[in-house]
Every structure is written in C-alpha cells, then in structure tokens.
Design a protein around this motif. Sequence first.
Motif, PDB file in Angstrom:
ATOM      1  N   LYS A   7      10.192 -71.326  98.889  1.00 11.49           N
ATOM      2  CA  LYS A   7       9.605 -72.399  99.695  1.00 11.49           C
ATOM      3  C   LYS A   7       8.389 -73.028  99.007  1.00 11.49           C
ATOM      4  O   LYS A   7       8.197 -74.239  99.055  1.00 11.49           O
ATOM      5  N   LEU A   8       7.599 -72.175  98.362  1.00  8.11           N
ATOM      6  CA  LEU A   8       6.428 -72.690  97.645  1.00  8.11           C
ATOM      7  C   LEU A   8       6.848 -73.586  96.481  1.00  8.11           C
ATOM      8  O   LEU A   8       6.243 -74.641  96.241  1.00  8.11           O
ATOM      9  N   THR A   9       7.907 -73.177  95.805  1.00  2.00           N
ATOM     10  CA  THR A   9       8.409 -73.977  94.684  1.00  2.00           C
ATOM     11  C   THR A   9       8.894 -75.337  95.164  1.00  2.00           C
ATOM     12  O   THR A   9       8.629 -76.372  94.535  1.00  2.00           O
ATOM     13  N   ILE A  10       9.599 -75.347  96.283  1.00  2.00           N
ATOM     14  CA  ILE A  10      10.098 -76.606  96.841  1.00  2.00           C
ATOM     15  C   ILE A  10       8.953 -77.505  97.263  1.00  2.00           C
ATOM     16  O   ILE A  10       8.961 -78.721  97.028  1.00  2.00           O
ATOM     17  N   ALA A  11       7.925 -76.926  97.868  1.00  4.91           N
ATOM     18  CA  ALA A  11       6.762 -77.709  98.313  1.00  4.91           C
ATOM     19  C   ALA A  11       6.038 -78.334  97.128  1.00  4.91           C
ATOM     20  O   ALA A  11       5.634 -79.511  97.172  1.00  4.91           O
ATOM     21  N   VAL A  12       5.889 -77.547  96.080  1.00  7.42           N
ATOM     22  CA  VAL A  12       5.224 -78.069  94.875  1.00  7.42           C
ATOM     23  C   VAL A  12       6.055 -79.189  94.269  1.00  7.42           C
ATOM     24  O   VAL A  12       5.510 -80.213  93.818  1.00  7.42           O
ATOM     25  N   PHE A  13       7.362 -79.023  94.258  1.00  6.89           N
ATOM     26  CA  PHE A  13       8.243 -80.046  93.693  1.00  6.89           C
ATOM     27  C   PHE A  13       8.148 -81.352  94.492  1.00  6.89           C
ATOM     28  O   PHE A  13       8.084 -82.449  93.918  1.00  6.89           O
ATOM     29  N   ILE A  14       8.128 -81.242  95.811  1.00 11.04           N
ATOM     30  CA  ILE A  14       8.022 -82.429  96.668  1.00 11.04           C
ATOM     31  C   ILE A  14       6.689 -83.140  96.447  1.00 11.04           C
ATOM     32  O   ILE A  14       6.640 -84.373  96.345  1.00 11.04           O
TER      33      ILE A  14
END
Length: 272
Positions: A7-14
């Motif tokens: 989830k953290l990776t997805i948030a950073v990507f967004i």
Amino acid sequence: MKPHAGKLTIAVFILALLALGTGLFVWSGLYNIGADDPHTKATYALLETLRERSIDRRASKLRLPDLSDPAKAIQGAGNYNAMCVGCHLAPGMEESELSKGLYPAPPNLSKVSVDVAQAFWVIKHGIKASGMPAWGKSMDDVYIWNMAAFLQVLPTLDDARYDDMVARSGGHSHGGGESDHHDHHEEAHGGGDMNDVHDDEEMDHSHESGEAVDHDEDTRGHDHDKAGTHAHEHAASSGEKTDAATMTTHMHADGTVESHPAKTADHKDQQH
C-alpha cells in the motif's frame, strides 16, 4: 511482500504521478495567468484559504498597542487617503480603474470591517501576487498601527466625515524617511521639479566637461597664435624704448621670435 508495504508503494507511486502531472501542466503554459481570467472555483478557494490561514496565524502573535486615542486614527486617515484609496476606495467613491483591474479584487474598506491585527500585518508585509505592497519596507510600525486604527472607523464614515479626518490628519506622512527627504530636496533646490533638477545637474556637468575639452582644443590649436601674440607684445614693449619704424619682428618655423633693426632707406643710402 507485506500488505502495508504494498500500500505504501502504491501511495508513493500515485503521489509521484501527481507531482509529475502537476509539473507538466505548469510547464506547458496552458493555465491562463491573465488577471482578466478568474481562477477556477477550486483554485480560488484553495488560494483564499491559504491567504486567510497564513495571515491569521501570524497576526494572532502580534501585541496590540493602545489605539484608543482618536488622534491615531486621524493621523492614519491621511496615509490611507494617499496610499490606499486608489484600490480600497473611500465613502461615496466609485470603483477606480485600478480597483477594477486588480485580481483578486481588493476589498472596499469603506464598507467592510477588518481585524486590527490582521490589517496591521497585511499593510506591513503585503500579499504575494495580489498587488498589495509591503508598506513596512518604507513605513514605521507606529504609522501602520495608526492606519489600522483608522480602518476600524472607516466603515462608519460618510463623505463629509471622511474628508474632515483626512484634512485634520496633516496629509501624507509616515516616518519612513521619504517625506523628509523630499521636502529637504525641494528646499535645497527652490521647490523645483526633481527631474528638472536632475536634468540641470546633468547639463551643468556636460557643460563643465565641454569647457574642459574646448579649453584643451584651444590650447593645442592656438599655440602659435600665443607665440605670435607674445611676439607682438615683445615688439610693442621694445617699441617703447626704440623707434617702432626702425624695428622689425618675425617668427621662425621653430616658433622662436626675433626682433632687429629694420634697414631704412637712409641706411641703404649711407651704405652706397
């Protein structure tokens, strides 16, 4: 991979995509920055909230002086009339060309009340990208507080009372040094226009320089004339002691002057 790490990776990507998209939008120049094209409602709401929260945070830390003396508001009236009325208007005054052209539109302070601490902070520090200057760069705090005090009574004034306060204020005087310098400059130069004084000074300087150049040219161009004049003066001086008719003076090519007795007809006859 753990769930929270994903989830953290997805948030950073967004967030990275949003930052990249924002950067590309800004760089593209698509947004119309013209003051005659209003912000979108979302943009305006964001900037308005940013402005109000920023001012409130800083103004709330100010220590208010005692502004109960009516003389303070009266003194502030003159500065308001000289510095602010073009944008923020006065009782009975129609919108000016300046107030119509600014965006965001400056508030009509003859009709709205403002917090005294916030008024002081805004007058002193200005507001970025709004047309509101930071008067604190040239104006002492005591005079800014006087203007803030005047703003507390401004919405209660009609035309006549406003004019009366301005008349009793002593005019535009805010202790920033400009008024004193201007008056001193006018006294020193007889009250003339500052541009005229500057032009006169430049003309005087040019004239002086021109005289120096002309003098040098005269010196170089008339050395021989000076020598000739000296020769005539020498001849005249010699003539006081010797008969001018019996003397002759001439100048050699190297500039030296020579005087000697002239050969007269009688002298020639004696030789022959």
